[in-house]
Design an enzyme around this catalytic site. Structure first.
Site: not given
Length: 988
Positions: A748, A782
């Site tokens: 990720e 993120c």
């Protein structure tokens, strides 16, 4: 019973989260009616019902509720259109909004059906709109619309929307509202004018509201004998009316309220402080008490406050108001209302994982609370009651209890409850005041929608009255009997926050940071040093050896036992929440709310993966021909390397680790070099939870440690969260040895995350979500907003409001509750971000000053010429702005997709078809519509991207655990030794 002021205040706080039955028991006892009393009240209520029904032929709102029921497609469409239409500046988007809201509804069925010219006029505008966008209009009507053109239809719909606004808004200015109050329809009534609007987002907004209140007091004071009053909303006077900011906002609001109150007292005008969200109650009481003690207001009986009956604390607040009046030598004006934020209060409590709700979950319980409070108010010596209600049964009960007294008043909303009070005012000498919103229709139609939803909901009296299927007996039912019939219990459809994800798992427990005492305690806790255990492995090689040796036994451990370890770990995380939050604040530089969210997410990961493992990892029998058995099994792969980032050093760390462990793998975990201590603490708790030492190994250090870990051929899988560059380096490292098996990599990474805003969006909501998405956690998520895409027509006004909201942010020590934004993680991040800001100095449209010293990167908005000007993620509190033209949404989405990232995207639009378009065409893992872009919830919003933003599967989702498993199928021919028992046993 009279209370001393301190005693009354002390009684308020404990009821905030008290279970519903416990809170209701004394209220039921107070509100209960005797048989003869109930008979007298219902008889009076029937006469009031008759008056209400007679007034329906005159009341536009009553006819609207009959014509466009809120549960119907047309009613919902009309509300949605009214909420947004008048603020849309460009014709193209306005036409899209009309098409979206009117295209599927059957407006012709309503044409000419109402006795109200206003309703029918509005309907004709909607019929014309339908003709423009629908498929079923007659040829003549379609021809008329075609000849007149879209502007004709747009104007017709706009006229219908403005007519709706006139019904609920008393006037666009205070002068217009006062003049309207002199009309025949309002004869005998007084008004409480409210300079209505959304809560202030900026200091200039707050100043404008303050000035509007001052002007209103001056205008009403010119004719003070008329008896009108002013209502003031404290959240309109301060952009940061929050518990964490109480040290500044409470004194500032107190000063402003005293200024308004002195002016009102001098002008002979009553001033009432409106009630707002439950989180603000304690602050509002402090402000009201301070104002009431002002020496210049001594002896003035015009200061008032509103109390919301749907809150569990309503009754002790009434007692407090009475005690305050007695102690300060005044009569307090107290307005009792049902409450306006019920659905929000329920959602907030669920999201925050609180122990219970601050409000009742059944309407009947709110009605009982209202009646109990009303009885206390009528008996109080230092309160002049005002009962805001449209409920005939409630009015009849109050009249019965009041006897011959007229020393109170009723109140109703402008546009609602017509007919209920007219005869009481004109024939019986009772007083009724109309709560009258004042302001421009463009800004207040959101208020109109809220009021329609609140008072037009299926359970409300106004809506039930308009429903011919509801009998008089149902309308006049005793709420006490309803509550007693269910034992005072919470509504079964509204679970407690802890039960939100049951039966799968409990929700993680939250902390009520809106409670000043709890917040102060947490501030002390996070400032306390926490001893860190020594759990590091001696070396990478030694850690992998230990994990390899532990694998056979751990993988053979039943999944139920592995899951039980995760559940125990979650319980330990709950128990150690203050220590973990302290480490997150001290080591990762997280603010207190962010630290709490971090720990809660880690708890949710443990419980979610434990539950999913039990349900998902059982062998699956597969179909096949007779005489054959096929079974699919999920087996562990071996030793996994888990490499976690510094921005979520507990939640992502444990999410990776627990997913690998519960699937039977062993793990060598490597935290980021910036945040090893919170990983050490978590690993020690994992050992305490029953996870064997060899099964989970911890190694710490920098990139060389990570390279050694992923380069070891004994590693069977890697799960990683971090930068794209590091993810690619890991992928290359896994392929260096040609003899090495193919190793799964779950990565990720970040994203160039965009938020698209069209001109139907509400600017206040957009700005709130940009602040949260772009600047919370210093932009170090993120999922954080990197690219704000504003439709050209609303860009300048949105950026102006955004600048004002940024100015209200507090940057500083993350352990201080007042802080909104702390420092970035380390010197390297600081230097990189500051260099980028310097290189783009001429493009900065707004930024903030930051404290001297420390790694504080100023929150910054940078204006770009086009999307071509950015191709890189800047991991910090920097938001880039690009504008787009109406009609070019699809092209804009394609440009964003072409960047190659695909993590998160936000959309603010009131057009459902726009939402559908973005959902269908945006290449992102997580799309957030009309909300912030951060804070994905485990099990509800599985998180992860595509393209440059990750490999998938999504963390916290139902497919995540499978990636940690080897899938193995066994097929057995059950006839190999002769015969097919399953066929031979069949009977004719």
């Amino acid at each position: 019973m009279a209370f001393e002021l301190n005693e009354a205040r002390a009684a308020i706080r404990p009821l905030h989260r008290t279970p519903e039955p416990e809170t209701l028991a004394p209220l039921v006892a107070t509100a209960q009616l005797g048989a003869s009393e109930y008979a007298q009240i219902t008889e009076r209520a029937r006469h009031l019902l008759d008056a209400l029904r007679d007034a329906q032929t005159d009341g536009w709102v009553n006819q609207f509720l009959q014509e466009y029921r809120l549960g119907t497609e047309e009613g919902t469409a009309l509300l949605s259109l009214a909420e947004a239409f008048l603020r849309v500046p460009d014709p193209e988007t306005a036409d899209m909004l009309i098409a979206d809201k009117l295209g599927d509804a059957d407006w012709r069925a309503h044409k000419g059906q109402s006795a109200s010219l206003l309703v029918n006029s509005a309907t004709w505008g909607l019929v014309l709109g339908k003709a423009m966008v629908g498929d079923q209009a007659s040829g003549a009507l379609r021809g008329l619309v075609a000849r007149a053109g879209e502007p004709f239809v747009r104007q017709g719909v706009g006229a219908a929307m403005r007519l709706m606004g006139q019904v609920f808004v008393m006037g666009r200015t205070i002068e217009e509202a006062m003049k309207r109050m002199e009309g025949r329809d309002h004869r005998g009534f007084t008004a409480s004018f409210d300079m209505l609007g959304e809560a202030a987002r900026t200091t200039p907004d707050a100043q404008r509201y303050f000035d509007a209140y001052r002007c209103a007091i001056a205008a009403v004071g010119k004719n003070a004998d008329r008896g009108h009053s002013i209502s003031v909303k404290l959240s309109a006077l301060h952009p940061r009316y929050e518990t964490a900011k109480a040290a500044t906002c409470v004194p500032e609001l107190t000063e402003m309220l005293i200024t308004l109150a002195r002016q009102a007292a001098g002008a002979g005008v009553q001033l009432t402080v409106d009630a707002e969200e439950a989180a603000r109650l304690e602050m509002s009481l402090d402000i009201i008490e301070a104002a009431s003690r002002d020496p210049q207001l001594k002896g003035w009986d015009g200061l008032g406050m509103a109390v919301q009956a749907y809150t569990k604390r309503a009754r002790p607040v009434i007692a407090w108001a009475d005690a305050l009046g007695r102690e300060t030598g005044r009569i307090m004006q107290v307005r009792l209302v049902k409450g306006a934020y019920w659905d929000s209060e329920i959602k907030w409590a669920q999201e925050r994982g609180l122990s219970d709700y601050p409000v009742f979950t059944r309407k009947a319980a709110t009605d009982v609370s209202y009646l109990s409070c009303a009885k206390d108010m009528l008996a109080a010596s230092n309160i002049r009651p005002a009962f805001a209600t449209h409920n005939a049964m409630t009015v009849a009960t109050i009249l019965e209890w009041a006897g011959n007294s007229r020393d109170f008043e009723f109140q109703r909303l402008h546009g609602m409850g017509r007919g209920l009070f007219e005869k009481l005012v004109s024939q019986q000498g009772y007083h009724c005041r109309i709560y009258a919103p004042v302001g421009g229709h463009r800004d207040l139609l959101a208020y109109l929608v809220r009021r329609l939803l609140e008072n037009g909901a299926n359970s409300s009296f106004v809506h039930q009255l308009a429903d011919a299927d509801i009998s008089e007996e149902e309308l006049l039912a005793d709420p006490v009997e309803k509550v007693m019939a269910v034992g005072g219990t919470r509504h079964p459809a509204i679970r407690l926050p802890a039960e939100l994800f049951e039966p799968e798992r409990p929700n993680s427990g939250g902390i009520d940071l809106d409670d000043a005492d709890i917040l102060a305690g947490m501030a002390a806790a996070v400032a306390t040093p926490v001893p860190i255990p020594a759990v590091d492995a001696a070396s990478v090689a030694a850690a992998i050896t230990a994990a390899t040796d532990a694998f056979p036994r751990w993988s053979a451990t039943p999944v139920t036992e592995r899951a039980a370890c995760l559940v125990r770990l979650a319980d330990l995380l709950e128990e150690h929440k203050p220590q973990l939050m302290a480490i997150a604040v001290q080591e990762a530089k997280k603010t207190i709310p962010d630290a709490l969210s971090e720990v809660r997410e880690a708890i949710d990961f443990c419980r979610y993966y434990a539950a999913r493992a039990i349900s998902d990892l059982e062998p699956i029998d597969l179909p096949g021909p007779t005489g054959e058995r096929n079974v699919l099994r999920m087996e562990a792969k071996g030793v996994w390397a888990a490499i976690a980032p510094w921005n979520f050093p507990l939640a992502i760390f444990l999410g990776q680790v627990t997913a690998a462990l519960v699937t039977g793998n062993t793990v060598v975990a490597k935290p980021a070099p910036q945040t090893p201590d919170i990983a050490r603490y978590a690993v020690q708790l994992a050992y305490q939870a029953g996870i064997p030492n060899g099964v989970l190994q911890l190694v710490t250090g920098g990139g060389d440690i990570g390279a050694a870990l992923t380069g070891d051929t004994r590693i069977s899988g890697v799960v990683f969260t971090g930068s794209v560059a590091t993810a690619k380096a890991i992928a290359r490292n896994l392929l260096i040895d040609d003899d090495r098996p193919l190793v799964p990599l779950i990565a990720e990474t970040g994203g160039l995350n965009a938020m698209i805003v069209d001109s139907t969006a509400l600017s206040e909501q957009v700005v709130r979500d940009v602040i949260v998405s772009g600047f919370q956690s210093a932009g170090q998520r993120c999922s954080a907003l990197r690219l704000l895409l504003l439709q050209e027509e609303i860009a300048e006004s949105t950026l102006e409001m955004l600048a004002g909201a940024m100015d209200a942010l507090v940057i500083g020590d993350p352990s201080d509750p007042v802080t909104d934004i702390g420092p970035v993680i380390d010197q390297a991040a600081y230097d990189r971000l500051m260099a980028y800001r310097a290189a783009n100095a001429v493009r900065i449209v707004h930024t903030l000053d930051v404290p001297a010293g420390g790694l504080f990167v100023p929150p910054t908005v940078i204006r770009l010429d086009s999307l071509d000007d950015i191709n890189t993620e800047w991991f910090g509190p920097i938001v880039h702005v690009v504008t787009w033209q109406a009609g070019r949404l699809e092209e804009t989405i394609k440009q964003v997709n072409a960047k190659g990232f695909g993590l998160t995207m936000g959309l603010h639009s009131r057009i459902a078809r726009v939402s559908d378009l973005v959902e269908a065409s945006a290449h992102v893992g997580n799309l957030y519509i009309n909300r912030s872009m951060i804070g994905a919830v485990v099990g509800s919003q599985p998180f992860g991207g595509e393209g440059l933003s990750g490999t998938g599967p999504k963390a916290g989702g139902p497919h995540y655990l499978y990636r940690f498993c080897a899938e193995r199928t066994t097929s057995v021919d059950t006839t190999s030794s002769g015969g097919n028992a399953s066929l031979l046993s069949l009977e004719d």
